[in-house]
Design a protein around this motif. Sequence first.
Motif, PDB file in Angstrom:
ATOM      1  N   ARG A 213       0.524  -0.873   0.446  1.00 22.88           N
ATOM      2  CA  ARG A 213      -0.316   0.280   0.174  1.00 22.88           C
ATOM      3  C   ARG A 213       0.835   1.152   0.262  1.00 22.88           C
ATOM      4  O   ARG A 213       0.809   2.262   1.066  1.00 22.88           O
ATOM      5  N   ARG A 214       1.798   1.431  -1.234  1.00 24.87           N
ATOM      6  CA  ARG A 214       2.699   2.343  -0.869  1.00 24.87           C
ATOM      7  C   ARG A 214       2.021   3.963  -1.935  1.00 24.87           C
ATOM      8  O   ARG A 214       1.963   3.435  -3.257  1.00 24.87           O
ATOM      9  N   GLU A 215       1.835   5.126  -1.543  1.00 26.70           N
ATOM     10  CA  GLU A 215       1.486   5.713  -2.485  1.00 26.70           C
ATOM     11  C   GLU A 215       2.365   6.130  -4.015  1.00 26.70           C
ATOM     12  O   GLU A 215       3.305   6.484  -3.400  1.00 26.70           O
ATOM     13  N   ARG A 216       2.255   6.263  -5.476  1.00 29.55           N
ATOM     14  CA  ARG A 216       3.044   6.346  -5.915  1.00 29.55           C
ATOM     15  C   ARG A 216       3.340   7.831  -6.054  1.00 29.55           C
ATOM     16  O   ARG A 216       2.985   8.608  -5.335  1.00 29.55           O
ATOM     17  N   PRO A 217       4.693   8.243  -6.654  1.00 31.17           N
ATOM     18  CA  PRO A 217       5.041   9.084  -6.483  1.00 31.17           C
ATOM     19  C   PRO A 217       4.736  10.604  -7.553  1.00 31.17           C
ATOM     20  O   PRO A 217       4.767  11.461  -6.682  1.00 31.17           O
ATOM     21  N   TYR A 218       4.174  10.597  -7.958  1.00 37.69           N
ATOM     22  CA  TYR A 218       2.448  11.779  -8.860  1.00 37.69           C
ATOM     23  C   TYR A 218       2.437  11.886  -7.180  1.00 37.69           C
ATOM     24  O   TYR A 218       1.598  13.664  -8.028  1.00 37.69           O
TER      25      TYR A 218
ATOM     26  N   SER B   9       1.972   1.843  -5.679  1.00 37.33           N
ATOM     27  CA  SER B   9       3.131   1.820  -6.067  1.00 37.33           C
ATOM     28  C   SER B   9       4.521   0.721  -6.124  1.00 37.33           C
ATOM     29  O   SER B   9       5.062   0.370  -7.014  1.00 37.33           O
ATOM     30  N   PHE B  10       4.760   0.407  -4.773  1.00 37.45           N
ATOM     31  CA  PHE B  10       4.920  -1.004  -4.300  1.00 37.45           C
ATOM     32  C   PHE B  10       4.696  -2.592  -4.684  1.00 37.45           C
ATOM     33  O   PHE B  10       3.952  -2.736  -3.804  1.00 37.45           O
TER      34      PHE B  10
END
Length: 305
Positions: free
Chosen positions: A171-176, A195-196
């Motif tokens: 549950r990692r949020e994306r860079p954008y 993201s991950f």
Amino acid sequence: MKSKYPKRNFSLALIFSFLAFAFLLPKNAGAQIFKVDIPQNELCLTEENIPFSLDKVWDSVIFASAAATYGSALFKDHVSSKDKYDPSKIYDKDDINSLDRFFMTGYNNTLHNAGTVTCIIATAGIPAATFLTESACGNFSGQNLFDVAVMYSEAILFTNGIKDWIKIGARRERPYMYFDDRDQDGIDSNDFMYSFLSGHTANAFMGATFTSYVFCSYYPDSNLKIPVIATSYLFAVGTGAMRMASGNHFFTDVLAGAAMGSAVGFAVPFVHRFFAQRNNSQTGDSSKKPQLMFSPYGINVHMNF
């Protein structure tokens, strides 16, 4: 309602394509289409020295495990609670480790699409072109095509199943999300939370590693080994780079995806090398074959080495 994994359609299409190819392809297929003179060093290994082989029992276990890994991830995603975008949340780049912060950027749709194209080429285009071309030249039998298609189907299922389970857990949020330029479709479909690790990169490196390892095993003396390896990994690396440059993934997402995909792309055919070695050295000895034994206490798998 949009799926939480809007890009999963490609993975499903790829999986079913190779499954259909594997199980609908006649084993006597692979007849020569082009008449070419093939140098001795470019010839595929003979049937007696074939590097990989399928096993009815073990491949049933492997395929069922791979399908269960992917299927259970799909089910978990379907029944799990949905992540909701909180517009009031503040995203601070300083919360990101220095390595990932150095490479992170906002969303770029053009580079996003470019990364998808390179992924398709690395995962489907190069493997299919490599082995189908050899088959069309009469240098790769129908049985070999069938074996490779089954192994690749197993690798695709494992790669996408493992990838999805990791995404669900991380549950990692994306860079954008840390920039003003964001993927609104990703936010609307809740994909911004996955993201991950990088699934595109995982599939691309799985395809590159599988193709490189299998081709070099079937054609150990070929002058095409380096071009096949270089082209495969060029598109795999390009996929990872595009996923970062498009703002979809952090550097560590891509690194983890490349490692996982490479591991699966190598491990699946490597296991089938043992089957081939056993068949070549123990032909006709049924006591050496793996056996499944069912009892009230469970299932026992027995194999003599």
